[in-house]
Design a protein around this motif. Structure first.
Motif, PDB file in Angstrom:
ATOM      1  N   ALA A 144     -10.309  -3.259  -4.739  1.00 58.47           N
ATOM      2  CA  ALA A 144      -9.282  -3.312  -3.699  1.00 58.47           C
ATOM      3  C   ALA A 144      -9.143  -4.734  -3.168  1.00 58.47           C
ATOM      4  O   ALA A 144     -10.132  -5.398  -2.860  1.00 58.47           O
ATOM      5  CB  ALA A 144      -9.639  -2.357  -2.572  1.00 58.47           C
ATOM      6  N   LYS A 166      -0.574   4.384  -1.439  1.00 61.50           N
ATOM      7  CA  LYS A 166      -1.524   5.165  -0.648  1.00 61.50           C
ATOM      8  C   LYS A 166      -0.793   6.269   0.120  1.00 61.50           C
ATOM      9  O   LYS A 166      -1.289   7.400   0.227  1.00 61.50           O
ATOM     10  CB  LYS A 166      -2.276   4.261   0.332  1.00 61.50           C
ATOM     11  N   ARG A 218     -12.425   1.722  -2.245  1.00 63.93           N
ATOM     12  CA  ARG A 218     -11.170   2.088  -1.607  1.00 63.93           C
ATOM     13  C   ARG A 218     -11.246   3.516  -1.080  1.00 63.93           C
ATOM     14  O   ARG A 218     -12.255   4.195  -1.210  1.00 63.93           O
ATOM     15  CB  ARG A 218     -10.012   1.942  -2.597  1.00 63.93           C
ATOM     16  N   LYS A 262     -14.146   0.806  -7.041  1.00 64.70           N
ATOM     17  CA  LYS A 262     -12.907   0.250  -6.510  1.00 64.70           C
ATOM     18  C   LYS A 262     -13.009  -0.121  -5.029  1.00 64.70           C
ATOM     19  O   LYS A 262     -12.177  -0.878  -4.528  1.00 64.70           O
ATOM     20  CB  LYS A 262     -11.766   1.257  -6.710  1.00 64.70           C
ATOM     21  N   ARG A 290      -7.700   8.655  -2.934  1.00 63.10           N
ATOM     22  CA  ARG A 290      -6.857   8.065  -3.968  1.00 63.10           C
ATOM     23  C   ARG A 290      -7.095   8.721  -5.327  1.00 63.10           C
ATOM     24  O   ARG A 290      -8.233   8.834  -5.792  1.00 63.10           O
ATOM     25  CB  ARG A 290      -7.128   6.569  -4.051  1.00 63.10           C
ATOM     26  N   ASN A 328     -13.885   5.550  -6.782  1.00 63.19           N
ATOM     27  CA  ASN A 328     -13.328   5.068  -5.511  1.00 63.19           C
ATOM     28  C   ASN A 328     -14.379   4.371  -4.659  1.00 63.19           C
ATOM     29  O   ASN A 328     -14.124   3.304  -4.086  1.00 63.19           O
ATOM     30  CB  ASN A 328     -12.722   6.231  -4.724  1.00 63.19           C
ATOM     31  N   ASP A 384       0.806  -1.231   0.000  1.00 62.48           N
ATOM     32  CA  ASP A 384       0.000   0.000   0.000  1.00 62.48           C
ATOM     33  C   ASP A 384       0.836   1.276   0.000  1.00 62.48           C
ATOM     34  O   ASP A 384       0.326   2.351   0.335  1.00 62.48           O
ATOM     35  CB  ASP A 384      -0.916   0.021   1.225  1.00 62.48           C
TER      36      ASP A 384
END
Length: 598
Positions: free
Chosen positions: A561, A231, A470, A468, A474, A464, A228
């Motif tokens: 994710a 991130k 997540r 996704k 992002r 997002n 990650d």
């Protein structure tokens, strides 16, 4: 000459769990992660695929049984046809002795030293030793390789040769930096005529790894280390680095010859060995974006300062003007642009296989390039990343039928795909895009992608949250035609960025044109397209731009994710049905969910 590159260990995750206390998915992330295989035939890379795309276990470190078999089948060869097997690790008895000596000198109690020696012995005996690797290969494939035909390549040299091959085999200086390999975490040097040379006085110990330090920051901020880090990179855009920077003041010390050390050695058996220092210098941990962004920005600034320090020393040792940057740290694309612009190198290449996904390629290239029977042949300027499985209409239709009444579809002819998808993309929709051979490496490069219109400021939130699954902070990357990129982005010395490995400022006049692909700090991680590399996607982008005057599309990986990028039509359909992706394009087939207007 046929060379098979192979990375992955059947018992790796088990040993890291049993001996080192790695839990959950982290047991895959120490050594052998991104397992896979690649096949080189007479110097030409004909196939490469990561095991995770086939076994559907993200970041798997397992022996790449399916990947090996697929590469051989793709090329129409058998194990007995393979001349060399290349392994991107070289854990010799001498390396074991060095590691044992370091342990003997560590400031630990005798009982703890004995316990750690037991862990180290188990790791070599069951996973990393040459006999263990050969036995693993034989057990999983049913083929017992001739030990004299197995080439063990030092891990960082495999990284270097990956970059060398991808950049067209031009003589280059190199910087390799990652978490750790056999004994080191970072090396610099040159490759001339396919022969790498490491400047040993500038090597960095595995104990002083800034890759592992960045992974410690990743863990500290609540993410999964060695997975990650992007991130943390994304979060860094929400804050400025504190001045003075605690990492550079108290944790990392710079020395002559481009070397550096950490204030304490990284401890593989204590994954939170730096947490107390983070809290000492940044204050008690707070689960807020503001706190996390401040730490992330400081870590990001540290990476740039340290790698720039390495390059300044490298420049004094080489007259070569092209730089290869490879290894896991090279995926820190925010750093890459700063690194090039602050150096004396004319250009820098970061390949689509910069992380451990690419070492199977580099190990095979190293074994081939340094074999006495190798005949030097000119290669193309660059190598395509589209090296994995492809699926024809029959495969697609079979998968569609398997999903019964959950989907409905139309097969489009000729330019209908381009025209229909262009029309759809004028709206705030999300489209799964599945074409041709699977790309290699951690980035979706237009064959297994999710596409959207960056004109909508909230499209990032839509993808997002609804697709996704997540974190909302992002960012997403834009694709742009190579010749158009300089007028939209401030690209500096770079002329192209085909693998999403560089970040550039968006020119001010385009902030309101592509807000959905512009990060909070005004930058974008760019993928440039050409008609030669990605003809269908380039055609779609051209038509979209003609229709909308928007010169970019959002391109993100076709997955959610925690899951690998999709490989097969069935993978794509499962992802499509499990998310709020609006439309799916499988080759020439436009797919909708049952009950949705076609």
């Amino acid at each position: 000459m046929i060379v098979l590159g192979c990375n992955g260990f059947t018992r790796g995750a088990e040993v890291f769990a049993d001996e080192f206390g790695a839990v959950g998915t982290e047991k895959h992330y120490v050594l052998g992660h991104d397992s896979g295989a690649a096949l080189l035939v007479d110097g030409e890379l004909v196939a490469a695929v990561e095991e995770e795309r086939l076994n559907r276990q993200k970041k798997t470190s397992d022996f790449p049984f399916q990947a090996v078999n697929w590469c051989l089948e793709q090329a129409g060869v058998k194990f007995s046809d393979v001349d060399l097997i290349a392994i991107p690790w070289n854990f010799t008895d001498e390396i074991f002795n060095v590691m044992m000596g370091e342990l003997a000198g560590a400031p630990l109690k005798p009982a703890e030293k004995a316990e750690r020696l037991s862990h180290l012995s188990a790791l070599f005996d069951k996973v990393l030793g040459r006999e263990a690797i050969l036995a693993d290969f034989a057990e999983r494939t049913g083929f017992t390789p001739d030990p004299d035909r197995v080439v063990f390549v030092q891990h960082h040299l495999a990284h270097a040769m990956t970059g060398y091959y991808m950049a067209g085999k031009k003589d280059s200086a190199f910087l390799i930096s990652d978490g750790r390999a056999e004994l080191f975490s970072s090396v610099v040097g040159e490759i001339r005529d396919g022969r790498p040379r490491v400047f040993e006085e500038s090597t960095i110990s595995a104990n002083d790894s800034i890759g592992n330090l960045y992974a410690s920051v990743t863990r500290y901020l609540g993410f999964v280390p060695n997975n990650d880090e992007y991130k943390v990179m994304g979060l860094s855009g929400f804050a400025g680095a504190p001045s003075p920077n605690p990492f550079l003041e108290h944790i990392v010390q710079l020395h002559d010859d481009g070397r550096y050390t950490l204030c304490r050695p990284h401890d593989v058996e204590n994954p939170r060995c730096f947490d107390d220092l983070f809290e000492q210098h940044f204050g008690p941990f707070q689960d807020t974006v503001e706190y996390k962004a401040t730490v992330a920005a400081a870590a990001q600034d540290m990476v740039t300062a340290v790698t720039s320090h390495q390059l300044r020393a490298l420049e004094t040792r080489t007259d070569l003007k092209h730089l290869l940057f490879e290894g896991g740290l090279a995926l820190n694309c925010v750093n890459n642009t700063h690194l090039l612009e602050g150096s004396g190198f004319e250009d820098m290449s970061v390949s689509f296989g910069a992380s451990d996904t690419g070492v199977v390629i580099g190990a095979a290239v190293h074994a081939w390039a340094n074999h006495p029977d190798t005949t030097r042949t000119p290669l193309a300027e660059t190598v395509t990343p589209y090296l994995g499985p492809s699926f024809d209409d029959a495969d697609i239709e079979a998968a569609l039928r398997d999903f019964g009444d959950q989907v409905q579809w139309n097969k489009l002819a000729g330019d209908e795909v381009i025209e229909r998808v262009t029309e759809l993309l004028t709206e705030k929709v999300v489209i799964g895009w599945f074409q041709g051979r699977l790309e290699h490496g951690p980035r979706a490069l237009g064959h297994r992608s999710i596409l959207a219109n960056p004109r909508f400021p909230d499209i990032k939130d839509v993808i997002n949250m609804r697709v996704k699954h997540r974190e909302p902070f992002r960012p997403f990357a834009p694709i742009v035609m190579e010749q158009d990129a300089p007028k939209i982005f401030e690209m500096g010395r770079k002329k192209r960025s085909p693998y999403m490995t560089f970040v550039f400022p968006v020119r001010s006049e385009y902030h309101d044109v592509i807000p959905g692909a512009t990060h909070v700090d005004g930058t974008s991680r760019v993928q440039t397209l050409t008609d030669e590399d990605t003809p269908l996607l380039a055609k779609l982008l051209r038509r979209f731009t003609e229709r909308t005057d928007v010169p970019c599309l959002i391109n993100t990986s076709f997955n959610v994710a925690g899951e690998p990028i999709v490989n097969s039509p069935s993978d794509a359909l499962n992802c499509f049905l499990g998310t709020e992706i609006d439309y799916l394009v499988l080759g020439d087939y436009l797919v909708t969910k049952t009950g949705q207007p076609a």
